[in-house]
Design an enzyme around this catalytic site. Structure first.
Site, mmCIF file in Angstrom:
data_model
loop_
_atom_site.group_PDB
_atom_site.id
_atom_site.type_symbol
_atom_site.label_atom_id
_atom_site.label_comp_id
_atom_site.label_asym_id
_atom_site.label_seq_id
_atom_site.Cartn_x
_atom_site.Cartn_y
_atom_site.Cartn_z
ATOM 1 N N LYS A 54 0.846 -1.200 0.000
ATOM 2 C CA LYS A 54 0.000 0.000 0.000
ATOM 3 C C LYS A 54 0.880 1.249 0.000
ATOM 4 O O LYS A 54 0.650 2.187 -0.774
ATOM 5 C CB LYS A 54 -0.923 0.000 1.233
ATOM 6 C CG LYS A 54 -2.055 -1.022 1.161
ATOM 7 C CD LYS A 54 -2.774 -1.184 2.498
ATOM 8 C CE LYS A 54 -3.843 -2.273 2.405
ATOM 9 N NZ LYS A 54 -4.501 -2.579 3.688
ATOM 10 N N GLN A 98 -4.152 -1.419 9.977
ATOM 11 C CA GLN A 98 -4.210 -2.733 9.338
ATOM 12 C C GLN A 98 -4.793 -3.771 10.299
ATOM 13 O O GLN A 98 -4.405 -3.838 11.474
ATOM 14 C CB GLN A 98 -2.803 -3.157 8.877
ATOM 15 C CG GLN A 98 -2.758 -4.454 8.088
ATOM 16 C CD GLN A 98 -3.464 -4.382 6.735
ATOM 17 O OE1 GLN A 98 -3.535 -3.329 6.103
ATOM 18 N NE2 GLN A 98 -4.004 -5.502 6.284
ATOM 19 N N ASP A 121 -10.647 3.446 5.136
ATOM 20 C CA ASP A 121 -11.064 2.038 5.062
ATOM 21 C C ASP A 121 -12.593 1.899 5.066
ATOM 22 O O ASP A 121 -13.118 0.843 4.717
ATOM 23 C CB ASP A 121 -10.529 1.272 6.281
ATOM 24 C CG ASP A 121 -9.350 0.386 5.944
ATOM 25 O OD1 ASP A 121 -9.259 -0.081 4.795
ATOM 26 O OD2 ASP A 121 -8.529 0.143 6.843
#
Ligand code: GUN
Length: 313
Positions: A54, A98, A121
């Site tokens: 990412k 994450q 997200d």
């Protein structure tokens, strides 16, 4: 029949090029550099790979990615303190923590601590709720289902009236995927481990989204001829010859013999997830600067939103 293999790498490259163009425009017009904070707690090897990927892809198109790597022993209160600091930092537009987090940290507490306006997200309840009412102009849409939708919209101008079966009810994929497809006027079924006659339901589906986390779970005999199959699975398996490989939730060769189109693993949904994270980060930077965010996809033909004519962000 042999299915078309949906090229997620190519579709993601095209989207990433458009995002890159927007990043350059923001730099030239308002000297704005979209900035993503990526937080990783612990040493989960898959998470380390995802996070590095990412950050690398963000930097390649001029998005700043600031890594925060914390030891597995980090106290929940210390992680929450970092999130408060990132929330308050005007130079940070997106925050990604994450998952999975270590067991001693409550995932919901952490996700709810992220400022919804920086939640690229799309896991904060505010963004889940906005997606639930179809308001994708204000929501952040979770990256994996958004990527799946963009692959479907790349193949079909209009999904109206299609039967969609989503296998898996996770908050990361299954549930937001259902909201997006309802908004596209699909007839949506969410199947899960307690679903009766899963195979029969699958045979009715024009679109199958498999997100169960079990290798080769969806068989060719389950697929309606010509259906479009999106494989979200990323399973690490050891083959008979000892090789360690990535494989999806779909028995690829069997399904490709029946389906109209199918995504491969790797090279299908994965690259789209990362591209959508970059898109959400640029959307956030624009919103923070008071600018109209770009539209990454053509608007839904018949929005089911009670808000009216919202577009897929
Ligand atoms: N772990 C697996 N998928 C995801 C994702 O989309 N976002 C985050 N933050 N963690 C994940």
């Amino acid at each position: 029949m042999t299915a078309e293999i949906i090229d997620g790498i190519a579709v993601a490259a095209e989207l990433t090029a458009r995002i890159h163009g927007q990043v350059e425009q923001l730099a030239a017009a308002v000297r704005l550099k979209p900035t993503l904070a990526v937080v990783l707690v612990g040493e989960n090897p898959s998470s380390q790979v995802y996070v590095s990927s990412k950050a690398r892809k963000a930097k390649a198109i001029g998005i700043a990615a600031v890594d925060h790597r914390l030891p597995a022993s980090t106290a929940e209160s210390d992680l929450l303190a970092l999130i408060r600091k990132l929330n308050a930092d005007p130079a940070v537009h997106g925050i990604l923590v994450q998952l999975p987090l270590p067991d001693h940290i409550a995932t919901t507490t952490v996700l709810e601590a992220i400022d919804p306006a920086k939640d690229v997200d799309g896991f904060h309840p505010v963004n889940v709720g906005l997606l639930g009412i179809g308001d994708v102009e204000r929501a952040f849409v979770p990256c994996t289902p958004l990527g799946c939708l963009l692959l479907l919209r790349d193949r079909f101008d209009d999904l109206t009236g299609m039967n969609a079966l989503i296998i898996g009810r996770s908050t990361i994929v299954g549930r937001p995927m259902a909201q997006l497809l309802v908004r596209e006027s699909c007839t949506v079924t969410i199947a899960h481990s307690k679903t009766a006659d899963l195979e029969g339901r699958c045979r009715q589906a024009d679109i199958v989204v498999a997100a169960v986390g079990r290798p080769d779970f969806v068989r060719g005999s389950w697929i309606k001829p010509g259906a479009t199959v999106i494989d979200v699975g990323i399973n690490r398996v050891t083959r008979a010859d000892g090789a360690n490989v990535l494989t999806g939730d779909v028995a690829f060769a069997e399904v490709a013999a029946v389906a109209g189109a199918v995504t491969p693993v790797p090279g299908g949904v994965g690259p789209m997830t990362i591209a959508c994270l970059l898109a959400n980060t640029v959307t956030s930077a624009c919103r923070h600067a008071g600018l109209a965010p770009p539209r990454w996809a053509v608007p839904a033909r018949k929005p089911a939103s009670i808000q009216g004519a919202a577009a897929v962000a």
